[in-house]
Enzyme design. Structure first.
Site, PDB file in Angstrom:
ATOM      1  N   GLU A 163      64.181  93.008  70.696  1.00  0.00           N
ATOM      2  CA  GLU A 163      62.472  92.639  70.917  1.00  0.00           C
ATOM      3  C   GLU A 163      62.296  93.744  72.124  1.00  0.00           C
ATOM      4  O   GLU A 163      61.936  93.266  73.254  1.00  0.00           O
ATOM      5  CB  GLU A 163      62.081  91.536  71.196  1.00  0.00           C
ATOM      6  CG  GLU A 163      62.273  90.654  69.910  1.00  0.00           C
ATOM      7  CD  GLU A 163      61.542  89.235  70.013  1.00  0.00           C
ATOM      8  OE1 GLU A 163      61.106  88.922  71.200  1.00  0.00           O
ATOM      9  OE2 GLU A 163      61.348  88.633  69.070  1.00  0.00           O
ATOM     10  N   GLU A 359      64.873  86.882  63.067  1.00  0.00           N
ATOM     11  CA  GLU A 359      64.300  85.491  63.757  1.00  0.00           C
ATOM     12  C   GLU A 359      63.200  84.806  63.240  1.00  0.00           C
ATOM     13  O   GLU A 359      62.188  85.779  62.820  1.00  0.00           O
ATOM     14  CB  GLU A 359      64.024  85.548  65.296  1.00  0.00           C
ATOM     15  CG  GLU A 359      65.039  85.884  66.384  1.00  0.00           C
ATOM     16  CD  GLU A 359      64.703  85.972  67.678  1.00  0.00           C
ATOM     17  OE1 GLU A 359      63.639  85.618  67.907  1.00  0.00           O
ATOM     18  OE2 GLU A 359      65.327  86.491  68.568  1.00  0.00           O
TER      19      GLU A 359
HETATM   20  C1  FCB Z   1      61.450  85.531  70.548  1.00  0.00           C
HETATM   21  C2  FCB Z   1      62.999  85.810  71.310  1.00  0.00           C
HETATM   22  C3  FCB Z   1      63.758  84.771  71.142  1.00  0.00           C
HETATM   23  C4  FCB Z   1      63.135  83.707  71.395  1.00  0.00           C
HETATM   24  C5  FCB Z   1      61.868  83.224  70.196  1.00  0.00           C
HETATM   25  C6  FCB Z   1      61.342  82.083  70.009  1.00  0.00           C
HETATM   26  O1  FCB Z   1      60.682  86.466  70.799  1.00  0.00           O
HETATM   27  O2  FCB Z   1      63.637  86.993  70.806  1.00  0.00           O
HETATM   28  O3  FCB Z   1      64.634  84.846  72.109  1.00  0.00           O
HETATM   29  O4  FCB Z   1      62.638  83.086  72.615  1.00  0.00           O
HETATM   30  O5  FCB Z   1      61.168  84.242  70.450  1.00  0.00           O
END
Ligand code: FCB
Length: 454
Positions: A163, A359
């Site tokens: 990210e 994620e």
């Molecule tokens: C993302 C991050 C991760 C976590 C989630 C909820 O932005 O990569 O580390 O905090 O959000």
């Protein structure tokens, strides 16, 4: 069968958020050390100093992953644990932790997916300018080499950075994650360019030095607009919303994806940023774009939510606000399952690189109930709806190869500290006791049926 038989089911975490033991065995400090001490920077001054103490309890944690039937585990390596000053001296004891972790994952038949950088940048290198210094790409490449030399006989799947949208825009622009800087767009664009160079250098190092054939990618924020209706104009509005840069800021998809996959920055962004009061321009030197656009094998997307759009006058994307009372998570993020259909579908259409959802998940208000279990029907329903939407993207023809739930266990949620619980496993932060939540056991049945029981 919506999910291909090779579909990979996993869960994800990151080093600073769960390891704890931040100073153990000669580890160096990361930028989170001073950041968490700043008054007001994190909820109630929480930090990752202890976190889940996974550093000492990883064997039990891998045992739980095995019981939950996970096929893959995405974790990150802490750069300052491995290289306390960020460059030069390697800390063998720190590196050995990842050795042990990988061995126990393999013994449990869980595939390790390693992220080289998930925000815990070495403090010593921040003092030399952090990503603002062009040498950061070389620093990162050296560090990547150390990790790859050690683990690549057993680790075959690699993420470079996690990210960049967050650690650049929020870390260097808004100041809401470490290092907490509030710089102008011109300076963010410079730091961003160097992070992209670092990504490219790391891809090269992984390919050159891995002992087993690696697959290499990265994990970015998938900023999603999805169409209000399945009509061609609304779909085109969603596409434009996701791919056009219309504001002078770095929360978007293409400023990152285009250089990495297509080899150039997006024209609209270049024009708009140059016209900004800060006259922001990436400091491109000869050979940079070629380095940044090293071939990647997969495109990791972190997607939690999206906004609904429709075609406005002359086809322009128009955001349709949610009605009052629209479902939200504990974090107050809107629940928007279609984002897991349209996000990967439209980004696959643009970049044509196989996608993994690296994620996805939600924070919920979970506790251990009087029967000793953790009941989280909200998380089960959320995940079920999102996975059904992902299955639609696959049916639409997008090449989507896996899903990592965020997170394996409750952990340090950056500025929100331990207030937000994202885990499939509950952690009691007073005793560090773990309890697999109902959602963790439910996820096991989804994995076992390869999604057929959704
Ligand atoms: C993302 C991050 C991760 C976590 C989630 C909820 O932005 O990569 O580390 O905090 O959000």
């Amino acid at each position: 069968m919506p999910f291909p038989s090779t579909f990979l089911w996993g869960a994800a975490t990151s080093s600073y958020q769960l390891e704890g033991a931040t100073a153990a065995d000669g580890a160096g400090p990361s930028i989170y050390e001073p950041y968490c001490k700043r008054p007001g920077a994190t909820f109630m001054g929480h930090s990752g100093e202890v976190a889940c103490d996974h550093y000492h309890r990883f064997r039990d944690d891998v045992g739980l992953m095995k019981q939950m039937g996970l096929r893959a585990y995405r974790f990150s390596v802490s750069w300052p644990r491995v290289m306390p000053e960020g460059v030069g001296r390697v800390n063998p004891a720190g590196l050995a932790f990842y050795d042990r972790l990988v061995d126990s994952l393999l013994a449990a038949k869980i595939e390790p997916w390693a992220t080289l950088f998930h925000w815990d940048f070495p403090l010593a290198l921040q003092h030399r300018g952090g990503w603002f210094n062009r040498d950061s790409a070389e620093w990162f490449a050296d560090y990547a080499g150390v990790v790859v030399d050690k683990l690549s006989d057993r680790v075959g799947h690699w993420f470079t950075i996690n990210e960049p949208q967050v650690f650049i825009k929020f870390g260097y622009g808004d100041g809401t994650v470490a290092p907490g800087l509030k710089l102008g767009l011109d300076e963010q664009v410079i730091a961003c360019h160097h992070a992209l160079l670092a990504h490219g250098r790391a891809v090269k190092v992984i390919r050159a030095r891995a002992k087993t054939m690696p697959t290499v990618g990265w994990a970015v924020v998938g900023r999603v607009d999805y169409p209000m209706s399945e009509t061609a104009p609304d779909i085109e509005a969603a596409r434009r919303g996701m791919m056009e840069i219309t504001e002078p800021q770095l929360w978007n998809n293409t400023w990152y994806g285009d250089p990495v996959v297509l080899g150039h920055y997006p024209e609209d962004g270049l024009k708009l940023f140059a016209a900004d009061a800060t006259k922001a321009r990436p400091p491109i030197q000869p050979g940079d774009m070629e380095l940044i656009s090293q071939k990647i094998d997969f495109y990791g997307l972190n997607i939690y939510d999206g906004q609904q759009v429709r075609a406005g006058t002359d086809g322009k994307p128009e955001v349709v606000p949610f009605p009052p009372g629209h479902p939200q998570t504990a974090f107050r993020w809107f629940i928007t399952p279609p984002c897991l259909r349209w996000g990967p579908r439209l980004l696959f259409e643009r970049y044509k690189v196989p996608v993994y959802i690296t994620e996805n998940g939600m924070s919920n208000i979970d506790w251990v109930a009087s029967d000793g279990a953790v009941h989280d029907p909200q998380r089960i329903d959320y995940t079920r709806r999102y996975l059904l939407a992902l299955a639609q993207a696959i049916a639409d023809g997008a090449d989507i190869r896996g899903y990592f739930h965020w997170s394996l266990m409750d952990n340090f949620e950056w500025a929100a500290g331990y207030r937000e619980r994202f885990g499939l496993i509950h952690v009691d932060f007073a005793t560090l006791a773990r309890t697999v939540k109902d959602s963790g056991w439910w996820y096991k049945t989804i994995i076992e049926s390869n999604g057929a029981s959704l």
